[in-house]
Scaffold this motif. Structure first.
Motif, short mmCIF file in Angstrom:
data_model
loop_
_atom_site.label_atom_id
_atom_site.label_comp_id
_atom_site.label_asym_id
_atom_site.label_seq_id
_atom_site.Cartn_x
_atom_site.Cartn_y
_atom_site.Cartn_z
N THR A 578 0.84 -1.21 0.00
CA THR A 578 0.00 0.00 0.00
C THR A 578 0.87 1.25 0.00
O THR A 578 0.63 2.20 -0.77
CB THR A 578 -0.92 0.00 1.23
N LYS A 579 1.89 1.23 0.84
CA LYS A 579 2.80 2.38 0.91
C LYS A 579 3.55 2.57 -0.41
O LYS A 579 3.75 3.71 -0.87
CB LYS A 579 3.79 2.16 2.05
N PHE A 580 3.93 1.45 -1.02
CA PHE A 580 4.68 1.52 -2.28
C PHE A 580 3.87 2.22 -3.37
O PHE A 580 4.37 3.10 -4.07
CB PHE A 580 5.07 0.11 -2.72
N PHE A 581 2.62 1.85 -3.53
CA PHE A 581 1.81 2.45 -4.59
C PHE A 581 1.30 3.84 -4.23
O PHE A 581 0.99 4.63 -5.13
CB PHE A 581 0.65 1.52 -4.95
N GLU A 582 1.21 4.14 -2.94
CA GLU A 582 0.84 5.51 -2.57
C GLU A 582 1.96 6.48 -2.91
O GLU A 582 1.71 7.64 -3.24
CB GLU A 582 0.54 5.57 -1.07
N GLU A 583 3.20 6.00 -2.84
CA GLU A 583 4.34 6.87 -3.14
C GLU A 583 4.53 7.10 -4.63
O GLU A 583 5.26 8.00 -5.03
CB GLU A 583 5.61 6.26 -2.55
N HIS A 584 3.90 6.28 -5.46
CA HIS A 584 4.02 6.44 -6.91
C HIS A 584 2.82 7.24 -7.41
O HIS A 584 1.71 6.73 -7.48
CB HIS A 584 4.07 5.07 -7.61
N LYS A 585 3.07 8.47 -7.71
CA LYS A 585 2.02 9.38 -8.15
C LYS A 585 1.61 9.04 -9.58
O LYS A 585 2.28 8.29 -10.28
CB LYS A 585 2.52 10.83 -8.07
N PRO A 586 0.52 9.65 -10.07
CA PRO A 586 0.06 9.34 -11.43
C PRO A 586 1.12 9.55 -12.50
O PRO A 586 1.19 8.80 -13.46
CB PRO A 586 -1.11 10.29 -11.62
N SER A 587 1.97 10.55 -12.32
CA SER A 587 2.98 10.81 -13.34
C SER A 587 3.96 9.65 -13.46
O SER A 587 4.34 9.24 -14.55
CB SER A 587 3.74 12.10 -13.02
N SER A 588 4.35 9.11 -12.29
CA SER A 588 5.29 8.00 -12.33
C SER A 588 4.64 6.76 -12.91
O SER A 588 5.27 5.96 -13.57
CB SER A 588 5.83 7.70 -10.93
N LEU A 589 3.32 6.64 -12.67
CA LEU A 589 2.62 5.49 -13.25
C LEU A 589 2.49 5.63 -14.75
O LEU A 589 2.57 4.68 -15.51
CB LEU A 589 1.23 5.34 -12.61
N ASP A 590 2.28 6.88 -15.22
CA ASP A 590 2.19 7.10 -16.64
C ASP A 590 3.50 6.78 -17.34
O ASP A 590 3.53 6.25 -18.44
CB ASP A 590 1.80 8.56 -16.93
N ASN A 591 4.61 7.10 -16.65
CA ASN A 591 5.91 6.80 -17.25
C ASN A 591 6.13 5.30 -17.40
O ASN A 591 6.81 4.85 -18.32
CB ASN A 591 7.03 7.41 -16.40
N SER A 592 5.55 4.54 -16.47
CA SER A 592 5.75 3.09 -16.54
C SER A 592 4.97 2.46 -17.67
O SER A 592 5.20 1.32 -18.03
CB SER A 592 5.32 2.43 -15.22
N SER A 593 4.04 3.20 -18.25
CA SER A 593 3.23 2.61 -19.30
C SER A 593 3.99 2.40 -20.59
O SER A 593 3.54 1.70 -21.48
CB SER A 593 2.01 3.50 -19.58
#
Length: 733
Positions: A578-593
């Motif tokens: 939970t902490k791991f994904f809370e620390e990854h904001k939408p921008s970082s998730l978009d980069n992973s795409s």
């Protein structure tokens, strides 16, 4: 003014008080109180007989809930109804003492008392809801005495010498038979009595003192005396089981029943002898996959019947005689009651309830007899003893054979789905938390069931057969059994030359399960679009299925696994992910795409967030797995985090990265599936017998089938007698 529907005013000793219920409603309840209780008791008996045997082959929760409620309510309702009849009869007898006569309706309701005793005896399909109920047989014995006394009191107080009073006697006898059977069965299935029934007679062995006297005498006479061991020839094992094609699974029934008398000792932690092991191994040495699992199913079905039903009574000769007596009593009472001249002297409602009690009692007795002759116990008797004509006559009366011996399913629990909250709750989280049901319902929402496929059976059987052949190889000594049983993945890693992954196995078992579960799913979602070979795809699917089953055991059935801190690790891992994904904001998730294989370079990964309990990103499983696989795990997590948190998230990421480094996908997924089977076998061997017995009432567990199959192969430490019977003779020179 208070509305009349909520109460009315009355005077008690000159004081004005308010009644909670109006007088007409109280009178209505007084007239219908006993009737409602008798009808409810009758309905509960119907539920018990139809659902009692269903839980043997069903893993559905609602079946167990309905049966649990009916089981707990049945005795209580029947007992209270007997008390109401006794109380009402006491009021009537007061008027009789003042010169009145026994009311016809009161006499008819007294006729219901032996039927309630019949209900307290319960149906044949369920005597105990759980093993703990068997331990309460003394309480039921006391209940038998007390409730029989109350019914006898009602019978004597309502005795008028009329035909109705005489008809109460056969029903009273049937009720005592039923209640006595239930108490006897509970006593027989209690742990102490069940254990005592399997103890062999005390055996002092050969006369050692007499042998030594003769040995000393010969020495004193000057002879050179030696004691040479005599090797006794083992009795040959009969493999030629009669194939009776008119009885389904005839050969397997004979084998299972023969093994039952020996291997039921495992359920009460008793050891088995050397000859028992030799006999079982010789039977299973050349057995096919289908027959092996069929024998296990039948054998566990027998154990379920012994522990939770009246099988120990009704399948014996005297049990059949008692069943015939109770059925004849009920049928005779129905016939005579139908011709008795009482139709105009009793209340029509009470008369209807009396007929209902008789007809339903007779129908339930008939249904119980049909279940009796449709069981594996009857088929076993027919296979061994009955001639062709008897066998043909009985098989015509049997219910269609649907092979319902267990649920044939395994539960699945996906930890990643649970951590990431992939499924929406059925109602608000706040309401669940208010009712203290949030954690319970949340776990059940992520639990599913899958059928045990033939491929999964083959994978397990081949693995155990390989262990068995390794155990009986000439170069292997008997003490190696512990080495074989303590392998929980290490043997597979050594076989595939992947000993560098030993760090994931040489930890606590619950820790190893969680690490391999998360790693398996990370690899699964990474590879599932790249696997086109059918063999690899099969291992791919079976690995996931076994992984989710082992985590189900860890989360929902922790008592079946070795003692550990599995739930602490599970919760700490949940907190860290939970902490791991809370620390990854939408921008970082978009980069992973950009690495997503489904995007084809033209679409961006769209990530939505939802606010439920906390602000958590709602991720697709494959996207979340890609993110976790990108974590650099060059430094072991324990060096950075220490031992304060028991989370295994990044240990699992490290294992997944090392597994992904294996270029040969076929080797990788074969190894992963074999590791899970070895873990399954280890868990089965470590689980206690009474825990396996408890699961039989929940539709059965695959773990229990594996445990018993291992025992038949000799893969258990409960074979503690390493040698057969010793015999020596004196050699005089």
């Amino acid at each position: 003014m208070i509305p009349s529907c909520f109460g009315s005013l009355m005077y008690v000793k000159g004081r004005k008080v308010m009644e909670l219920f109006p007088g007409n409603l109280r009178k209505l309840w007084k007239d219908w109180e006993l009737r409602v209780m008798v009808l409810v008791s009758l309905s509960l008996q119907i539920i018990l007989i139809f659902f009692g045997n269903r839980r043997k082959y069903s893993s559905k929760i609602w079946v167990r809930v309905v049966l649990w409620c009916a089981y707990l309510m049945a005795d209580w309702v029947a007992t209270v109804a007997l008390g109401v009849i006794s109380n009402n009869l006491g009021d009537v007898m007061e008027s009789v003492d003042k010169g009145g006569s026994l009311d016809a309706d009161a006499e008819l309701t007294a006729f219901w008392a032996p039927f309630l005793l019949l209900h307290l005896g319960g149906p044949d399909t369920v005597t105990a809801y759980s093993l703990e109920d068997n331990e309460l047989w003394l309480r039921h014995l006391l209940g038998l005495g007390v409730q029989t006394g109350v019914a006898l009191y009602i019978f004597l107080m309502a005795w008028t010498g009329s035909p109705l009073s005489l008809l109460s006697i056969p029903v009273f006898c049937a009720g005592i038979i039923k209640y006595g059977e239930r108490t006897w069965v509970l006593r027989s299935a209690s742990n102490e009595k069940f254990r005592d029934s399997m103890l062999t007679p005390a055996d002092p062995g050969p006369n050692y003192s007499k042998f030594m006297q003769e040995y000393t005498l010969k020495q004193f006479e000057g002879y050179h005396v030696t004691a040479d061991e005599v090797i006794e020839a083992q009795a040959p094992v009969n493999h030629s089981l009669a194939e009776n094609y008119s009885i389904p699974d005839a050969a397997e029934l004979l084998t299972a029943h023969e093994l039952l008398h020996v291997f039921q000792r495992l359920f009460v932690e008793l050891i088995l002898g050397f000859d028992d092991r030799e006999k079982s191994q010789s039977l299973f040495r050349g057995i096919s996959l289908e027959k092996a699992f069929k024998v296990i199913e039948i054998e566990l079905g027998f154990v379920y019947d012994v522990l939770y039903t009246k099988a120990t009574v009704i399948y014996l000769f005297h049990g059949c005689c008692l069943r015939f007596i109770s059925f004849s009593c009920t049928f005779g009472v129905l016939v005579f009651f139908s011709f008795a001249e009482h139709k105009y002297s009793h209340s029509h409602v009470d008369l209807l309830i009396s007929y209902l009690l008789l007809y339903v009692a007779l129908l339930l007795e008939g249904y119980a007899i049909i279940l009796l002759i449709s069981s594996d116990w009857t088929n076993h008797w027919l296979t061994k003893h009955a001639n062709t004509s008897i066998r043909r006559a009985i098989t015509c009366l049997q219910l269609p054979n649907k092979n319902h011996r267990w649920s044939n399913s395994i539960a699945q629990f996906n930890a990643l789905s649970f951590y990431l909250k992939m499924d929406k709750p059925t109602f608000s989280y706040e309401m669940q938390k208010l009712l203290c049901l949030d954690s319970l319902l949340e776990k059940f929402r992520y639990m599913k069931h899958k059928q045990v496929s033939g491929e999964l059976r083959t994978l397990i059987f081949d693995h155990l057969k390989e262990k068995f052949e390794h155990l009986v190889a000439p170069s292997i000594v008997a003490t190696d059994i512990r080495t074989v049983l303590t392998c929980r993945g290490g043997g597979v890693l050594e076989k595939y030359y992947c000993t560098e992954l030993d760090w994931s196995i040489k930890v606590d078992f619950d820790q190893s399960i969680l690490i391999w579960h998360i790693a398996t799913h990370l690899c699964y979602y990474k590879d599932h679009t790249e696997i086109f070979d059918n063999t690899i795809a099969l291992k791919h699917k079976l690995s996931k299925r076994l992984s989710q089953y082992m985590v189900y055991l860890l989360v929902m059935r922790p008592f079946m696994l070795p003692v550990g801190i599995g739930m602490i690790r599970f919760r700490d891992t949940q907190a860290e992910i939970t902490k791991f994904f809370e620390e990854h904001k939408p921008s970082s998730l978009d980069n992973s795409s950009s690495t997503n294989t489904h995007s084809h370079g033209s679409s961006r990964l769209r990530v939505k967030f939802f606010s439920w309990a906390r602000n958590k990103p709602k991720l697709d499983k494959s996207q979340a797995c890609n993110m976790l696989l990108k974590v650099n795990t060059a430094v072991p997590a324990v060096k950075v985090k220490g031992d304060r948190s028991k989370s295994v998230l990044f240990d699992a990421c490290r294992l997944a990265s090392e597994l992904q480094a294996i270029s040969d996908k076929c080797k990788k997924w074969e190894m992963i599936s074999d590791v899970w089977v070895e873990m399954l076998a280890y868990a089965a061997s470590q689980c206690r017998g009474n825990h396996h017995a408890q699961q039989l009432r929940r539709g059965g567990e695959l773990l229990t089938h594996v445990w018993l199959l291992m025992a038949h192969f000799g893969l258990t430490e409960q074979f503690q007698i390493s040698q057969g019977h010793a015999r020596v003779k004196l050699v005089v020179k």
